[in-house]
Design an enzyme around this catalytic site. Structure first.
Site: not given
Ligand SMILES: O=C(O)[C@H](O)COP(=O)(O)O
Length: 236
Positions: A8-11, A14-15, A58, A109-110, A120, A179-180
């Site tokens: 998964r990319h580094g921080e 926006w993370n 990223r 990413e999603r 968040k 991505h995550g």
């Molecule tokens: O797209 C995002 O905000 C993060 O890369 C992953 O987000 P998540 O931890 O809310 O799935």
């Protein structure tokens, strides 16, 4: 035998700010750059034959920073069509070893829909913790206007099966920088996780997750750290 290395990319910036990112094209933070370079250090002497990244900067940055420490060769982006494909060809023998690198939106990413750009914690205050957890970690609850993990898997898994697995079958060591959630969908597929199990799956930034491929099977070695493998899948 070959290896599949998922990272998964580094921080990202926006993370760091705790904002829903999805397809917004945000670069790495300073910490993210360090995480990627650290992963590169750990993978320094690993042979990497082919790289797959998403189309988002990223993930591309992370792959390039990993490769800046690696001796396998120079990552060469393989363009699918147009002038970039035609004019970026390398002619003749120049003695360099190139590592084919494929970028695809299938690994993005999603897509977080209307949540993109929202903090968040603020989202938890507006919609409630439980709802936000469902959007972030469940298998089939889609955030407003966005993709559920199931929707994400509809694009990541065919790509994984059609493009990535064949390289492993050819004994190539593969680096996948994504991505995550695109990686959660791939790990769910590899590990055969249930919907309940995937709720707990959280992939840390910048830590290589290593699999060994042999006789048609992927075996998890674990997350690679300075001191060796952490074999658990759910990192606290
Ligand atoms: O797209 C995002 O905000 C993060 O890369 C992953 O987000 P998540 O931890 O809310 O799935």
């Amino acid at each position: 035998m070959s290896n599949l290395i998922l990272i998964r990319h580094g921080e990202s910036l926006w993370n760091k700010l705790n904002l829903f990112t999805g397809w917004v094209d945000v670069p790495l933070s300073e910490k993210g750059v360090k995480e990627a370079l650290n992963a590169g250090e750990l993978l320094k002497y690993w042979r990497i034959d082919v790289i797959f990244t998403s189309e988002l900067v990223r993930a591309i940055q992370t792959a390039m920073l990993v490769m800046s420490k690696n001796y396998s060769g120079i990552p060469k982006i393989e363009h699918e069509n147009g002038m970039m494909k035609e004019w970026s060809l390398i002619y003749g023998e120049d003695g360099e070893r190139y590592v084919p690198t494929y970028k695809s939106w299938h690994l993005n990413e999603r897509y977080y829909g209307q949540l993109q750009g929202l903090n968040k914690d603020k989202a938890k205050k507006i919609y409630g913790e439980e709802q936000v957890l469902l959007w972030r970690r469940s298998y089939d609850v889609a955030p407003p206007g966005g993709e559920s993990l199931k929707d994400t898997a509809k694009r990541t898994i065919p790509y994984f099966r059609g493009k990535i697995m064949p390289e492993l079958e050819r004994d190539k060591n593969v680096l996948v920088s994504a991505h995550g959630n695109s990686l959660r969908s791939i790990v769910m597929h590899i590990e055969g996780l249930t919907k309940e199990e995937v709720l707990k799956l959280n992939i840390p930034t910048g830590v290589p997750l290593i699999y060994e491929y042999q006789a048609g099977k992927l075996k998890r070695m674990g997350y690679l750290y300075e001191w060796g493998y952490d074999k658990s899948l759910h990192i606290k």
